[in-house]
Design a protein around this motif. Sequence first.
Motif, PDB file in Angstrom:
ATOM      1  N   LYS A 138      39.302  36.481  48.670  1.00  0.00           N
ATOM      2  CA  LYS A 138      39.894  36.620  49.155  1.00  0.00           C
ATOM      3  C   LYS A 138      40.947  35.474  48.376  1.00  0.00           C
ATOM      4  O   LYS A 138      41.949  35.347  48.524  1.00  0.00           O
ATOM      5  N   VAL A 139      40.423  34.326  47.830  1.00  0.00           N
ATOM      6  CA  VAL A 139      40.877  33.494  46.897  1.00  0.00           C
ATOM      7  C   VAL A 139      42.235  34.355  46.027  1.00  0.00           C
ATOM      8  O   VAL A 139      43.034  33.414  45.541  1.00  0.00           O
ATOM      9  N   ALA A 140      41.169  35.122  45.362  1.00  0.00           N
ATOM     10  CA  ALA A 140      41.996  35.450  44.112  1.00  0.00           C
ATOM     11  C   ALA A 140      43.222  36.408  44.275  1.00  0.00           C
ATOM     12  O   ALA A 140      43.366  36.316  43.821  1.00  0.00           O
ATOM     13  N   ALA A 147      38.815  38.052  39.340  1.00  0.00           N
ATOM     14  CA  ALA A 147      37.536  37.343  39.042  1.00  0.00           C
ATOM     15  C   ALA A 147      36.606  38.724  38.759  1.00  0.00           C
ATOM     16  O   ALA A 147      36.213  39.174  38.954  1.00  0.00           O
ATOM     17  N   ALA A 148      36.390  37.993  37.396  1.00  0.00           N
ATOM     18  CA  ALA A 148      35.202  38.704  36.626  1.00  0.00           C
ATOM     19  C   ALA A 148      34.095  38.092  37.163  1.00  0.00           C
ATOM     20  O   ALA A 148      33.223  37.221  37.232  1.00  0.00           O
ATOM     21  N   ILE A 149      33.287  39.027  37.937  1.00  0.00           N
ATOM     22  CA  ILE A 149      31.862  38.936  38.603  1.00  0.00           C
ATOM     23  C   ILE A 149      30.153  39.330  38.304  1.00  0.00           C
ATOM     24  O   ILE A 149      30.659  40.965  37.087  1.00  0.00           O
ATOM     25  N   ILE A 194      38.867  41.792  42.617  1.00  0.00           N
ATOM     26  CA  ILE A 194      37.332  41.891  41.920  1.00  0.00           C
ATOM     27  C   ILE A 194      37.097  42.576  40.926  1.00  0.00           C
ATOM     28  O   ILE A 194      37.430  43.877  40.630  1.00  0.00           O
ATOM     29  N   LYS A 195      36.846  42.368  39.605  1.00  0.00           N
ATOM     30  CA  LYS A 195      36.501  43.494  38.438  1.00  0.00           C
ATOM     31  C   LYS A 195      34.852  42.952  38.195  1.00  0.00           C
ATOM     32  O   LYS A 195      34.145  42.112  37.741  1.00  0.00           O
ATOM     33  N   VAL A 196      34.119  43.973  38.700  1.00  0.00           N
ATOM     34  CA  VAL A 196      32.662  44.074  38.554  1.00  0.00           C
ATOM     35  C   VAL A 196      32.652  44.261  36.480  1.00  0.00           C
ATOM     36  O   VAL A 196      32.306  45.258  36.507  1.00  0.00           O
TER      37      VAL A 196
END
Length: 420
Positions: A138-140, A147-149, A194-196
Amino acid sequence: MTPVSYFPHQNNHMYVEGIAISDIAKQIQTPFYCYSSTAIETNYQDYQRAFSTQDALICYAVKANSNQAVLATLAKLGSGADVVSMGEIRRAITAGIPANKIVYSGVAKTLEEISYALSLDILQFNVESEPELALISKVATSLNKTAAIAFRINPDVCAQTHAKISTGNAENKFGVPISKARLAYKQAAALPGIKVQGVDVHIGSQLTSLAPFAEAYKRIAELVIDLRSDGHDISVVDVGGGLGITYLDEIIPSKQTYADMVTAQLSHLNCKIIIEPGRSLLGNAGILVSSVVFVKTGEERQFLMLDAGMNDLIRPSMYEAYHQIIAVDKSSNVLKTYDVVGPVCETGDTFAKAREVHQSDAGDLIAIMSSGAYGAVMSSSYNTRLLVPEVMVKGNEFAIVRKRPSYEDIIKQDITPSWL
């Protein structure tokens, strides 16, 4: 290294690098923390050499000791940072650690903290739960960031360490259960922003055996293969930290042996490896120096009463932790048995019971060993006691790297309401 390796006695006097501890104490009132810069550098370089054949990044666990001098020392050597709060991110950046070497762990990241980390484009978020993942997405998205996670995976492996610093069992609060990992990654891949990119694991602290690590990494390797078969591009494995130090007589695997085990378990994945050492970099690089205030004879025992207390070093009270307690001056050949205690108004303010120490009198200096990690960083001003200063030594020089505040500094933090 053993606790005394970096703080040897020469002619019965304790030294740190080229300086006698007693000479520092002549200029800085006890209690104070004292760190060896060379010890920190040596411990870090041992990791560098051990992992030199791998695509590896050492990210120092800032929570172990967040002093700016410590962080700057490691930054100059090329270290990254493993952080657990926005404050630790700010400390790492200020000390010169670049954002692209920062991994952000922690179980309850807030919207503000996530926003700040995203604004810096940190290397990776180590995600602890599905609700945290949703908030990061949500924030990204709102910031037009990606966001790389990596999910922190709880592999349900017993670390064989103290219960309060064990984090990889099924009942612990940390991470996503390995049984739910594939579903969690599927959800992550479907979310915007999101980037996994990785998998993270950390099973606990002060491990003295490689067997729990090996079991956890084996399970993580199997998970990476499964995730890749599900279509996820896993390129990073964060193996966490946790390698122990010698507090008394523990036999700790070398950093090279640890690195060889990591290679054996994970090299076939061709992933970038992130290592998050904390205690094993700082623990035996620091001591707490205190003075004897009184020697008290009780009904059944003698008490060595120090000017350092549990507010300065809480590990013995919180974890029942063992720290060697050594007289800075060993001129006396007589050993006596003492309960070594502090001035705080708590029975728990006890560093050791029935401990043999060289006979000591009021004014003598005492070193509490292996205090470089989880010492000053966990201290408080309980009983309105002043936070102790921190000193760093390099060769024949020393510097105060955190000064002792005044009572006025502490009291003026309070605000008296208008109705008073």
